[in-house]
Design a protein around this motif. Sequence first.
Motif, short mmCIF file in Angstrom:
data_model
loop_
_atom_site.label_atom_id
_atom_site.label_comp_id
_atom_site.label_asym_id
_atom_site.label_seq_id
_atom_site.Cartn_x
_atom_site.Cartn_y
_atom_site.Cartn_z
N ILE A 85 9.84 1.85 0.31
CA ILE A 85 10.56 3.04 -0.11
C ILE A 85 9.97 4.25 0.61
CG2 ILE A 85 11.23 4.53 -2.02
CD1 ILE A 85 11.00 2.21 -3.90
N VAL A 86 10.83 4.97 1.33
CA VAL A 86 10.43 6.23 1.96
C VAL A 86 10.68 7.34 0.94
CG1 VAL A 86 10.81 7.81 3.88
CG2 VAL A 86 11.03 5.34 4.24
N CYS A 87 9.61 7.92 0.44
CA CYS A 87 9.71 8.96 -0.61
C CYS A 87 9.50 10.32 0.05
CB CYS A 87 8.65 8.74 -1.68
SG CYS A 87 8.64 7.09 -2.40
N ASP A 88 10.59 11.06 0.27
CA ASP A 88 10.52 12.35 0.95
C ASP A 88 10.41 13.46 -0.09
OD1 ASP A 88 10.59 14.43 2.69
OD2 ASP A 88 12.63 14.10 3.41
N GLU A 89 9.19 13.81 -0.45
CA GLU A 89 8.91 14.83 -1.47
C GLU A 89 9.67 14.57 -2.77
OE1 GLU A 89 7.16 18.00 -0.74
OE2 GLU A 89 7.44 18.31 1.39
N PRO A 90 9.59 13.38 -3.36
CA PRO A 90 10.42 13.07 -4.52
C PRO A 90 10.01 13.79 -5.80
CG PRO A 90 8.87 11.30 -4.15
CD PRO A 90 8.70 12.26 -3.01
N THR A 91 8.79 14.34 -5.84
CA THR A 91 8.33 15.00 -7.07
C THR A 91 8.21 16.51 -6.92
OG1 THR A 91 5.99 14.69 -6.51
CG2 THR A 91 7.06 12.94 -7.77
N SER A 92 8.60 17.06 -5.76
CA SER A 92 8.38 18.49 -5.53
C SER A 92 9.21 19.37 -6.46
CB SER A 92 8.69 18.85 -4.08
OG SER A 92 10.06 18.65 -3.80
N VAL A 140 5.62 -3.47 -3.72
CA VAL A 140 6.42 -2.62 -2.85
C VAL A 140 5.50 -1.65 -2.10
CG1 VAL A 140 6.82 -0.83 -4.59
CG2 VAL A 140 8.51 -1.18 -2.76
N THR A 141 5.92 -1.24 -0.92
CA THR A 141 5.15 -0.33 -0.08
C THR A 141 5.84 1.03 -0.05
OG1 THR A 141 4.47 -2.20 1.29
CG2 THR A 141 4.20 -0.02 2.25
N TYR A 142 5.05 2.10 -0.02
CA TYR A 142 5.62 3.44 0.02
C TYR A 142 5.13 4.22 1.24
CZ TYR A 142 6.30 2.60 -5.00
OH TYR A 142 6.64 2.07 -6.21
N LEU A 143 6.07 4.95 1.85
CA LEU A 143 5.71 6.08 2.71
C LEU A 143 5.95 7.30 1.84
CD1 LEU A 143 7.22 5.58 6.29
CD2 LEU A 143 4.91 5.19 5.51
N PHE A 144 4.90 7.96 1.41
CA PHE A 144 5.04 9.04 0.44
C PHE A 144 4.76 10.37 1.13
CE2 PHE A 144 4.37 11.70 -3.19
CZ PHE A 144 5.14 11.12 -4.20
N ILE A 145 5.84 11.13 1.33
CA ILE A 145 5.75 12.43 2.01
C ILE A 145 5.64 13.52 0.94
CG2 ILE A 145 6.98 14.06 3.51
CD1 ILE A 145 8.47 11.53 4.62
N SER A 146 4.64 14.37 1.06
CA SER A 146 4.46 15.42 0.06
C SER A 146 3.62 16.56 0.62
CB SER A 146 3.77 14.86 -1.19
OG SER A 146 3.59 15.87 -2.17
N THR A 154 0.84 -1.20 0.00
CA THR A 154 0.00 0.00 0.00
C THR A 154 0.88 1.25 0.00
OG1 THR A 154 -0.12 0.17 2.42
CG2 THR A 154 -1.78 -1.20 1.33
N VAL A 155 0.23 2.38 -0.17
CA VAL A 155 0.92 3.67 -0.11
C VAL A 155 0.29 4.48 1.01
CG1 VAL A 155 1.49 5.81 -1.33
CG2 VAL A 155 1.36 3.66 -2.60
N MET A 156 1.11 4.87 1.99
CA MET A 156 0.61 5.77 3.02
C MET A 156 1.16 7.16 2.73
SD MET A 156 0.72 5.71 7.20
CE MET A 156 2.32 6.44 7.44
N GLY A 157 0.28 8.09 2.43
CA GLY A 157 0.69 9.47 2.19
C GLY A 157 0.78 10.23 3.49
N ILE A 158 1.87 10.95 3.70
CA ILE A 158 2.05 11.79 4.89
C ILE A 158 2.06 13.24 4.42
CG2 ILE A 158 3.47 12.28 6.91
CD1 ILE A 158 4.70 9.55 6.67
N VAL A 159 1.15 14.03 4.96
CA VAL A 159 0.98 15.40 4.48
C VAL A 159 0.92 16.35 5.66
CG1 VAL A 159 -1.55 15.32 4.40
CG2 VAL A 159 -0.32 16.83 2.84
N GLY A 160 1.38 17.56 5.43
CA GLY A 160 1.38 18.59 6.47
C GLY A 160 2.34 19.70 6.08
N GLU A 161 2.34 20.77 6.86
CA GLU A 161 3.20 21.91 6.56
C GLU A 161 4.65 21.61 6.91
OE1 GLU A 161 1.08 25.99 7.33
OE2 GLU A 161 0.48 24.61 8.89
N SER A 162 5.55 22.48 6.46
CA SER A 162 6.96 22.36 6.82
C SER A 162 7.09 22.46 8.34
CB SER A 162 7.78 23.50 6.18
OG SER A 162 7.70 23.43 4.79
N GLY A 163 7.90 21.58 8.91
CA GLY A 163 8.12 21.60 10.35
C GLY A 163 7.13 20.76 11.14
N CYS A 164 6.27 19.98 10.45
CA CYS A 164 5.27 19.19 11.18
C CYS A 164 5.79 17.80 11.56
CB CYS A 164 3.98 19.07 10.37
SG CYS A 164 4.12 17.97 8.95
#
Length: 667
Positions: free
Chosen positions: A516-523, A546-552, A381-391
């Motif tokens: 795969i931990v994706c830390d804003e890979p498309t920003s 594959v599983t993703y932690l997708f931070i954006s 699965t893909v878990m999206g992590i979202v929030g402002e800078s510094g969260c």
Amino acid sequence: MKDKILDIEHLSVSFNTFEGEFAAVRDVSLSLGFDQSIGIIGESGCGKSTLAYSIMRYVASNAKVEGSIKFKGENLLEKTEQEMANYRGNRIAMVYQNPSSSLNPALTIGFQLDEVSIIHQKLNKTEARKASIEALSLMNIGDPKGIVRRYPHQISGGIQQRICIAMAILCRPDLMILDEPTTALDVTTEATILDSIKVLRDTLHMSLIYISHDMGVINKVAEQVVVMYNGEIVEQGPKEKIFEHPFHPYTRALINCMPRGGVVKENTRLNTIPGYVKRRGIVASGCPYADRCDQHTTTCEALLSFRKVADQHFASCDRAYAIDGEELLIKKKTPRKKNIQHQVEQTEEPLLELQNVNKVYGTLRKVYAVNDISVSVKNGTVMGIVGESGCGKSTTGHMVSGLFRPTTGKILFEGQDISIAWNKRSAKTLKDIQLIFQNPGKSLNPSHTVEQIIGRPMKRLSNIDSAEERKEKIIHLLHKVDLGKEYLLKKPNQLSGGEQQRVAIARALSISPKLIVCDEPTSALDVSVQASVLNLLNDLQLDTQVTYLFISHDLNVINYLSDTIMVMYAGKICEFGTRDEVMSPPYHPYTEALLSAIPEVDPTKQKEPIRLYGQLPNPSKKLKGCPFAGRCPKKVGSICETEYPPMVKISDSHYYYCHIKPELDNK
């Protein structure tokens, strides 16, 4: 010329390099009126920034510039460097993409702001400080008197960018050029900055050139849109006409690449533009887009000319398929064969589990970055992590990848405790968990070639000893991320930011990890490359589970890619649930504010974002009450400041933390 502040005629910029001479800008003509705004859109390498630097006369010494750039009737290309000093800052100001590179880390914010007024406006120190504080107030920065005493590293990226804009307006310029100033910012900060720019235009009556690859951002600040490809203007007109009826296939392709509400991975693949922007020699002729165009015919070259196609609307081609972007996405592509959600239901044990995880930096002065997070991620699965800078999004991802150890709590991967540093983890765990960073320029070894960068994890973690086998797989990966085999021997400093990020993604995919931990890979990517990367991540998930932690910070990307979404604020979880549960309707006021701030691709569907005033709570102090209480537009009362909100469970998979009960919330 009386009604034009800027008039560019037949501008061409070429660079003489070791690989030969190539044209970055070719025969560009455009004009900008007083108190008008133009948005320039296109992929990396299309000449947008070179055009802006040419106006400022900031081009490199190996550049050859031809044509004319008239500012209020005076040709800037004929001015000496000493004469240009009177134009830069005073009459024409520029805001760059990366604020951390524009601000001196050794000087206070106040000193750097005051310096502008002292040098350009000849003010004394007292008058300059007063002007600096007024400029910060115009940018809606809280506590400007406190901000001027801080250093750049002591403030967030969003505040840094607003300070750069404040620095640009100190001289009250007639023309401001903004080169992708909000690309790497979260949506709420982006909305605030775009609103500030609109207010500044109304207050100071400035003309504006805004460069971006995001049509949604352009819609908020610009009246006219200029589409550039490979150094040439291919279409120009009012933003409504450009969106509703684009004439050039490249314009339509750019619009269709953007993920938007209602387009999700279960139903469709995103449209992409095949190939990539290639450098053109100065003697090259014909349509620059021909090799990537699916509307290309044998008669294209004979009909090629930049001409008027409608009232105030100009284009060099009239072969675009004028179908609404969202409909085209659904009809043009084949739906996915497998449904990830169905596979999730069959998985019982989570692949990754965080149990009461905390991260505290420092000893004397502590910074509470992540506060008591508990969440699990199922396999495939893909878990999206979202929030402002510094969260705390990136800190959470870095703890999972092993770059940081949690201060307290446990991180379980396939049932095993991995709450240890990366160098103490097993080789199998290192192979199974990979990380894609936000800034590829700092994560790629500058002395290694692309082949060495991608091949190293294959050799060390996958034991692929054959150089030929590695090379074959590397070329296959490069094609998947829209790069050719000619990139094998290039080094990171020879690549654009978007190309660097594609290499970083290829490196992470090279050893087939489980997580795969994706830390804003498309920003930092163009919308076309972003669509290609998102499709690639989807395809890889179908093939390997594959599983993703997708931070954006891009909620359109999160909405498209994620199965579950975790909304974070000040190191805490605000809301968690499946994609559909979190996105519609949002229950937590913070989630609602994030969704309202998403820029709309369609200029006729602009919505009013919910304004969030103030800043994130001080991370050096332990939280009391709700962390969002100081900015919440739906604050209940004093209970929000004194008691931490309870968990409100909407379903087995959906919950949020708030004193507002579901029946009182906006459904």
